[in-house]
Design a protein around this motif. Structure first.
Motif, PDB file in Angstrom:
ATOM      1  N   GLN A  75      -1.550  -4.317  -0.386  1.00 56.95           N
ATOM      2  CA  GLN A  75      -0.742  -4.970  -1.405  1.00 56.95           C
ATOM      3  C   GLN A  75      -1.309  -6.352  -1.723  1.00 56.95           C
ATOM      4  OE1 GLN A  75       2.474  -3.405  -2.666  1.00 56.95           O
ATOM      5  NE2 GLN A  75       0.936  -1.931  -2.019  1.00 56.95           N
ATOM      6  N   GLY A  81       5.698   5.563   0.015  1.00 58.72           N
ATOM      7  CA  GLY A  81       6.627   4.432  -0.039  1.00 58.72           C
ATOM      8  C   GLY A  81       6.769   3.652   1.255  1.00 58.72           C
ATOM      9  N   THR A  82       6.095   4.064   2.305  1.00 61.05           N
ATOM     10  CA  THR A  82       6.205   3.332   3.563  1.00 61.05           C
ATOM     11  C   THR A  82       5.401   2.037   3.471  1.00 61.05           C
ATOM     12  OG1 THR A  82       6.348   5.433   4.727  1.00 61.05           O
ATOM     13  CG2 THR A  82       5.884   3.478   6.053  1.00 61.05           C
ATOM     14  N   GLU A  83       6.040   0.922   3.788  1.00 61.37           N
ATOM     15  CA  GLU A  83       5.343  -0.363   3.796  1.00 61.37           C
ATOM     16  C   GLU A  83       5.169  -0.819   5.238  1.00 61.37           C
ATOM     17  OE1 GLU A  83       7.575  -3.008   1.366  1.00 61.37           O
ATOM     18  OE2 GLU A  83       6.880  -2.101  -0.504  1.00 61.37           O
ATOM     19  N   ALA A 121      -0.321  -6.739   4.010  1.00 62.65           N
ATOM     20  CA  ALA A 121       0.714  -5.745   3.713  1.00 62.65           C
ATOM     21  C   ALA A 121       0.070  -4.515   3.082  1.00 62.65           C
ATOM     22  CB  ALA A 121       1.750  -6.350   2.781  1.00 62.65           C
ATOM     23  N   ALA A 139      -3.014   4.168   2.849  1.00 66.46           N
ATOM     24  CA  ALA A 139      -2.079   3.227   2.234  1.00 66.46           C
ATOM     25  C   ALA A 139      -2.867   2.062   1.637  1.00 66.46           C
ATOM     26  CB  ALA A 139      -1.091   2.712   3.268  1.00 66.46           C
ATOM     27  N   ARG A 141       0.986  -0.343   1.559  1.00 73.10           N
ATOM     28  CA  ARG A 141       2.034   0.563   1.085  1.00 73.10           C
ATOM     29  C   ARG A 141       1.407   1.921   0.829  1.00 73.10           C
ATOM     30  NH1 ARG A 141       7.028   0.091  -1.947  1.00 73.10           N
ATOM     31  NH2 ARG A 141       7.263   1.928  -3.229  1.00 73.10           N
ATOM     32  N   CYS A 142       1.962   2.941   1.485  1.00 73.59           N
ATOM     33  CA  CYS A 142       1.406   4.287   1.338  1.00 73.59           C
ATOM     34  C   CYS A 142       2.017   4.957   0.114  1.00 73.59           C
ATOM     35  CB  CYS A 142       1.629   5.098   2.613  1.00 73.59           C
ATOM     36  SG  CYS A 142       3.115   6.075   2.640  1.00 73.59           S
ATOM     37  N   CYS A 162      -1.571   5.252   7.023  1.00 78.79           N
ATOM     38  CA  CYS A 162      -0.137   5.001   7.196  1.00 78.79           C
ATOM     39  C   CYS A 162       0.293   5.429   8.600  1.00 78.79           C
ATOM     40  CB  CYS A 162       0.643   5.795   6.141  1.00 78.79           C
ATOM     41  SG  CYS A 162       2.420   5.772   6.391  1.00 78.79           S
TER      42      CYS A 162
END
Ligand SMILES: [Zn+2]
Length: 94
Positions: A39, A11-13, A5, A36, A7-8, A29
């Motif tokens: 996680q 907020g884009t996951e 996972a 990004a 996350r940029c 991203c």
């Protein structure tokens, strides 16, 4: 390959698949192309409902929970004589 996972900063996951030895700390991203960060999560090594997983589960289960069978397979109904001694005919039968 396991899924990781990311996350940029905007907020884009998203999830991306990498080999365990080659997983980067950051990936671009897909929306804004910003780096990004990866996680903290457990790598998804397999899909739990796949056919391979079901086969592994059934094999493990059969070690202590054998499936019921209705009868012998491949054997004829005729009783096999194990002895020719006529005195054995008087022994109690199961
Ligand atoms: Zn982004």
């Amino acid at each position: 390959m396991p899924l990781y996972a990311f996350r940029c900063p905007n907020g884009t996951e998203f999830e991306s698949s990498f080999a365990m030895a080659e997983v980067p700390d950051a990936a671009p991203c897909p929306d804004c192309n910003a780096p990004a960060r990866r996680q903290m999560s457990s790598a998804r090594l397999s899909i739990a409902n796949s056919a391979e997983f079901k086969l592994i589960d059934a094999t493990k289960r059969s070690a202590h929970e054998p499936q019921l069978v209705s009868g012998r397979t491949g054997a004829s109904k005729k009783a096999t004589r194990y002895t020719g001694n006529p005195l054995h005919q008087k022994l109690p039968r199961p």
